[in-house]
Design a protein around this motif. Structure first.
Motif, PDB file in Angstrom:
ATOM      1  N   GLY A 131       0.790  -1.227   0.000  1.00  0.00           N
ATOM      2  CA  GLY A 131       0.000   0.000   0.000  1.00  0.00           C
ATOM      3  C   GLY A 131       0.821   1.276   0.000  1.00  0.00           C
ATOM      4  O   GLY A 131       0.316   2.347  -0.319  1.00  0.00           O
ATOM      5  N   HIS A 132       2.097   1.143   0.381  1.00  0.00           N
ATOM      6  CA  HIS A 132       2.973   2.314   0.383  1.00  0.00           C
ATOM      7  C   HIS A 132       4.246   1.997  -0.386  1.00  0.00           C
ATOM      8  O   HIS A 132       4.709   0.856  -0.400  1.00  0.00           O
ATOM      9  CB  HIS A 132       3.319   2.737   1.810  1.00  0.00           C
ATOM     10  CG  HIS A 132       2.148   3.300   2.552  1.00  0.00           C
ATOM     11  ND1 HIS A 132       1.196   2.485   3.135  1.00  0.00           N
ATOM     12  CD2 HIS A 132       1.754   4.577   2.772  1.00  0.00           C
ATOM     13  CE1 HIS A 132       0.277   3.261   3.699  1.00  0.00           C
ATOM     14  NE2 HIS A 132       0.578   4.531   3.488  1.00  0.00           N
ATOM     15  N   CYS A 133       4.794   3.010  -1.000  1.00  0.00           N
ATOM     16  CA  CYS A 133       6.023   2.838  -1.775  1.00  0.00           C
ATOM     17  C   CYS A 133       7.164   2.427  -0.848  1.00  0.00           C
ATOM     18  O   CYS A 133       7.428   3.120   0.145  1.00  0.00           O
ATOM     19  CB  CYS A 133       6.358   4.148  -2.479  1.00  0.00           C
ATOM     20  SG  CYS A 133       7.940   4.070  -3.341  1.00  0.00           S
ATOM     21  N   PRO A 134       7.862   1.325  -1.159  1.00  0.00           N
ATOM     22  CA  PRO A 134       8.972   0.918  -0.289  1.00  0.00           C
ATOM     23  C   PRO A 134      10.182   1.844  -0.381  1.00  0.00           C
ATOM     24  O   PRO A 134      11.068   1.779   0.468  1.00  0.00           O
ATOM     25  CB  PRO A 134       9.320  -0.486  -0.788  1.00  0.00           C
ATOM     26  CG  PRO A 134       8.774  -0.583  -2.153  1.00  0.00           C
ATOM     27  CD  PRO A 134       7.627   0.388  -2.258  1.00  0.00           C
ATOM     28  N   ARG A 135      10.209   2.725  -1.385  1.00  0.00           N
ATOM     29  CA  ARG A 135      11.340   3.657  -1.504  1.00  0.00           C
ATOM     30  C   ARG A 135      11.067   4.968  -0.790  1.00  0.00           C
ATOM     31  O   ARG A 135      11.932   5.484  -0.094  1.00  0.00           O
ATOM     32  CB  ARG A 135      11.646   3.929  -2.985  1.00  0.00           C
ATOM     33  CG  ARG A 135      12.293   2.753  -3.687  1.00  0.00           C
ATOM     34  CD  ARG A 135      12.438   3.025  -5.173  1.00  0.00           C
ATOM     35  NE  ARG A 135      13.443   4.048  -5.442  1.00  0.00           N
ATOM     36  CZ  ARG A 135      13.571   4.654  -6.605  1.00  0.00           C
ATOM     37  NH1 ARG A 135      12.734   4.359  -7.584  1.00  0.00           N
ATOM     38  NH2 ARG A 135      14.502   5.548  -6.796  1.00  0.00           N
ATOM     39  N   CYS A 136       9.867   5.535  -0.987  1.00  0.00           N
ATOM     40  CA  CYS A 136       9.653   6.887  -0.454  1.00  0.00           C
ATOM     41  C   CYS A 136       8.454   6.984   0.492  1.00  0.00           C
ATOM     42  O   CYS A 136       8.232   8.055   1.068  1.00  0.00           O
ATOM     43  CB  CYS A 136       9.513   7.890  -1.591  1.00  0.00           C
ATOM     44  SG  CYS A 136       7.926   7.856  -2.419  1.00  0.00           S
ATOM     45  N   GLY A 137       7.685   5.896   0.634  1.00  0.00           N
ATOM     46  CA  GLY A 137       6.617   5.898   1.622  1.00  0.00           C
ATOM     47  C   GLY A 137       5.290   6.461   1.158  1.00  0.00           C
ATOM     48  O   GLY A 137       4.300   6.422   1.890  1.00  0.00           O
ATOM     49  N   GLU A 146      -2.872  -4.967 -14.079  1.00  0.00           N
ATOM     50  CA  GLU A 146      -1.820  -5.747 -13.413  1.00  0.00           C
ATOM     51  C   GLU A 146      -2.133  -5.859 -11.921  1.00  0.00           C
ATOM     52  O   GLU A 146      -2.962  -5.135 -11.394  1.00  0.00           O
ATOM     53  CB  GLU A 146      -0.463  -5.042 -13.577  1.00  0.00           C
ATOM     54  CG  GLU A 146      -0.012  -4.854 -15.007  1.00  0.00           C
ATOM     55  CD  GLU A 146       0.413  -6.147 -15.662  1.00  0.00           C
ATOM     56  OE1 GLU A 146       0.532  -7.162 -14.947  1.00  0.00           O
ATOM     57  OE2 GLU A 146       0.615  -6.154 -16.893  1.00  0.00           O
ATOM     58  N   TRP A 147      -1.402  -6.761 -11.243  1.00  0.00           N
ATOM     59  CA  TRP A 147      -1.468  -6.790  -9.772  1.00  0.00           C
ATOM     60  C   TRP A 147      -0.523  -5.743  -9.184  1.00  0.00           C
ATOM     61  O   TRP A 147      -0.601  -5.416  -7.999  1.00  0.00           O
ATOM     62  CB  TRP A 147      -1.050  -8.155  -9.222  1.00  0.00           C
ATOM     63  CG  TRP A 147      -1.890  -9.328  -9.637  1.00  0.00           C
ATOM     64  CD1 TRP A 147      -1.447 -10.441 -10.301  1.00  0.00           C
ATOM     65  CD2 TRP A 147      -3.286  -9.531  -9.418  1.00  0.00           C
ATOM     66  NE1 TRP A 147      -2.488 -11.310 -10.502  1.00  0.00           N
ATOM     67  CE2 TRP A 147      -3.625 -10.779  -9.973  1.00  0.00           C
ATOM     68  CE3 TRP A 147      -4.288  -8.768  -8.810  1.00  0.00           C
ATOM     69  CZ2 TRP A 147      -4.920 -11.298  -9.942  1.00  0.00           C
ATOM     70  CZ3 TRP A 147      -5.592  -9.286  -8.771  1.00  0.00           C
ATOM     71  CH2 TRP A 147      -5.886 -10.522  -9.335  1.00  0.00           C
ATOM     72  N   GLY A 148       0.385  -5.236  -9.994  1.00  0.00           N
ATOM     73  CA  GLY A 148       1.459  -4.380  -9.505  1.00  0.00           C
ATOM     74  C   GLY A 148       0.958  -3.033  -8.997  1.00  0.00           C
ATOM     75  O   GLY A 148      -0.164  -2.604  -9.267  1.00  0.00           O
ATOM     76  N   LYS A 149       1.841  -2.346  -8.265  1.00  0.00           N
ATOM     77  CA  LYS A 149       1.534  -1.041  -7.687  1.00  0.00           C
ATOM     78  C   LYS A 149       2.590  -0.037  -8.155  1.00  0.00           C
ATOM     79  O   LYS A 149       3.749  -0.392  -8.339  1.00  0.00           O
ATOM     80  CB  LYS A 149       1.562  -1.118  -6.157  1.00  0.00           C
ATOM     81  CG  LYS A 149       0.615  -2.135  -5.543  1.00  0.00           C
ATOM     82  CD  LYS A 149      -0.835  -1.726  -5.671  1.00  0.00           C
ATOM     83  CE  LYS A 149      -1.773  -2.755  -5.066  1.00  0.00           C
ATOM     84  NZ  LYS A 149      -1.749  -2.771  -3.611  1.00  0.00           N
ATOM     85  N   LYS A 150       2.147   1.208  -8.305  1.00  0.00           N
ATOM     86  CA  LYS A 150       3.056   2.260  -8.752  1.00  0.00           C
ATOM     87  C   LYS A 150       2.999   3.431  -7.782  1.00  0.00           C
ATOM     88  O   LYS A 150       1.934   3.764  -7.271  1.00  0.00           O
ATOM     89  CB  LYS A 150       2.664   2.730 -10.149  1.00  0.00           C
ATOM     90  CG  LYS A 150       3.601   3.794 -10.694  1.00  0.00           C
ATOM     91  CD  LYS A 150       3.392   4.016 -12.183  1.00  0.00           C
ATOM     92  CE  LYS A 150       4.451   4.991 -12.708  1.00  0.00           C
ATOM     93  NZ  LYS A 150       4.436   5.089 -14.153  1.00  0.00           N
ATOM     94  N   CYS A 151       4.161   4.003  -7.552  1.00  0.00           N
ATOM     95  CA  CYS A 151       4.245   5.178  -6.684  1.00  0.00           C
ATOM     96  C   CYS A 151       4.034   6.437  -7.513  1.00  0.00           C
ATOM     97  O   CYS A 151       4.756   6.644  -8.489  1.00  0.00           O
ATOM     98  CB  CYS A 151       5.602   5.223  -5.999  1.00  0.00           C
ATOM     99  SG  CYS A 151       5.846   6.740  -5.047  1.00  0.00           S
ATOM    100  N   PRO A 152       3.053   7.287  -7.147  1.00  0.00           N
ATOM    101  CA  PRO A 152       2.819   8.504  -7.934  1.00  0.00           C
ATOM    102  C   PRO A 152       3.916   9.545  -7.757  1.00  0.00           C
ATOM    103  O   PRO A 152       4.045  10.443  -8.573  1.00  0.00           O
ATOM    104  CB  PRO A 152       1.481   9.017  -7.384  1.00  0.00           C
ATOM    105  CG  PRO A 152       1.406   8.493  -6.001  1.00  0.00           C
ATOM    106  CD  PRO A 152       2.137   7.160  -6.005  1.00  0.00           C
ATOM    107  N   ARG A 153       4.717   9.424  -6.697  1.00  0.00           N
ATOM    108  CA  ARG A 153       5.733  10.445  -6.443  1.00  0.00           C
ATOM    109  C   ARG A 153       7.058  10.106  -7.138  1.00  0.00           C
ATOM    110  O   ARG A 153       7.564  10.867  -7.936  1.00  0.00           O
ATOM    111  CB  ARG A 153       5.963  10.614  -4.945  1.00  0.00           C
ATOM    112  CG  ARG A 153       6.893  11.779  -4.639  1.00  0.00           C
ATOM    113  CD  ARG A 153       6.677  12.346  -3.261  1.00  0.00           C
ATOM    114  NE  ARG A 153       7.382  11.575  -2.243  1.00  0.00           N
ATOM    115  CZ  ARG A 153       7.295  11.786  -0.938  1.00  0.00           C
ATOM    116  NH1 ARG A 153       6.487  12.722  -0.474  1.00  0.00           N
ATOM    117  NH2 ARG A 153       7.976  11.052  -0.098  1.00  0.00           N
ATOM    118  N   CYS A 154       7.600   8.891  -6.843  1.00  0.00           N
ATOM    119  CA  CYS A 154       8.936   8.575  -7.386  1.00  0.00           C
ATOM    120  C   CYS A 154       8.858   7.604  -8.573  1.00  0.00           C
ATOM    121  O   CYS A 154       9.883   7.218  -9.107  1.00  0.00           O
ATOM    122  CB  CYS A 154       9.839   8.019  -6.289  1.00  0.00           C
ATOM    123  SG  CYS A 154       9.489   6.316  -5.824  1.00  0.00           S
TER     124      CYS A 154
END
Ligand SMILES: [Zn+2]
Length: 286
Positions: A131-137, A146-154
């Motif tokens: 639920g949260h980006c593992p790089r920037c939170g 897809e099942w994948g998730k994308k971070c809108p910030r980084c």
């Protein structure tokens, strides 16, 4: 040219054949009716039927609590399949039953329900950890289709995390090398297994795990099939290997015992639902 390998084991999605289509293809159906996969820890809440079990069907049979809406897993037998996590302390309605998904706890669920339940558990695990980006939170969003998730910030993208692990039967003529861990049922033995390291090939992982756990060398490492293992997210990659020398030196931090068994007097083995059981059943005899 060898025959393509197909391991018909539960938790492998192909056991469902054309009966199941993952949700990442197609549009989410309107209205929440269909098959219900109700996951309570490592159990499914299912409907007893004809001496076995089936998924509850129609409207959701449990009150939906506050929280995310039911998760659309896919289409099963032409109807949508919805996943709902159920609180650990929630009671089960009288017309339904709680059944374990775990093979070593003696699951009684049919293979199709184990495969659906395994995917549902993995989907919930993925949702709870992505639920949260593992790089920037930053909160992530689902990548369309897809099942994948994308971070809108980084813009970091990640996909369901499966962990490859090798599992291997070591053979030497009429005998096989089996191991057991402390706390297992008496006289139950299984195979050497371990996670693949960074930078490591599958074959190197097999040889290293055997060397570390039981001290022997192997050769002729041969792939025999694989199994998805949703406890919570392993991909078990099965091999056989031939003993190539060395004395048994047991890693007592990992194992309680390891020994050679004659193929005609094998101990109690792993569940028939697991690739370990499959390998012993099909590959122990020379
Ligand atoms: Zn990010």
């Amino acid at each position: 040219m060898t025959t393509p390998l197909t391991v018909h084991l539960p938790f492998n999605r192909e056991i469902l054949g054309a009966a199941f289509t993952p949700a990442k293809r197609g549009d989410k159906p309107a209205g929440e009716r269909g098959h219900w996969i109700l996951v309570q820890e490592q159990n499914l809440i299912v409907a007893p039927a004809d001496g076995g079990f089936r998924l509850p069907h129609g409207e959701c049979p449990l009150p939906l609590l506050d929280g995310p809406p039911p998760f659309w897993l896919g289409t099963y037998r032409d109807e949508p399949c919805w996943v709902v996590p159920v609180a650990a302390d929630a009671g089960v309605p009288a017309h339904l039953a709680r059944e374990t998904v775990v093979p070593m706890r003696g699951t009684r669920l049919p293979d199709e329900l184990l495969s659906l339940g395994g995917m549902a558990m993995q989907a919930l695990w993925w949702e709870s950890t992505s639920g949260h980006c593992p790089r920037c939170g930053e909160p992530t969003s689902r990548i369309e289709g897809e099942w994948g998730k994308k971070c809108p910030r980084c813009t970091y993208e990640h996909y369901p995390h499966l962990h490859p692990a090798t599992i291997v039967l070591v053979r030497d003529g009429d005998r096989v090398l089996l191991t057991r861990k402390a706390g297992w049922a008496p006289n139950r033995y299984a195979l050497v297994a371990g996670f693949v390291d960074n930078g490591e090939s599958l074959e190197a992982c097999v040889a290293r795990e055997i060397k570390e756990e039981v001290g022997v060398d192997v050769k002729d490492i041969t792939y025999v099939g694989s199994q998805n293992w949703p406890f919570p997210s392993q991909l078990m990659i099965g091999f056989v290997a031939a003993y190539a020398g060395g004395d048994l030196i047991i890693d007592r931090d990992e194992l309680e015992d390891a020994r050679w068994f004659d193929v005609d007097s094998l101990p109690a083995g792993p569940s028939r639902h697991s690739i370990a059981g499959y390998i012993i059943e099909n590959y122990a005899r020379p």
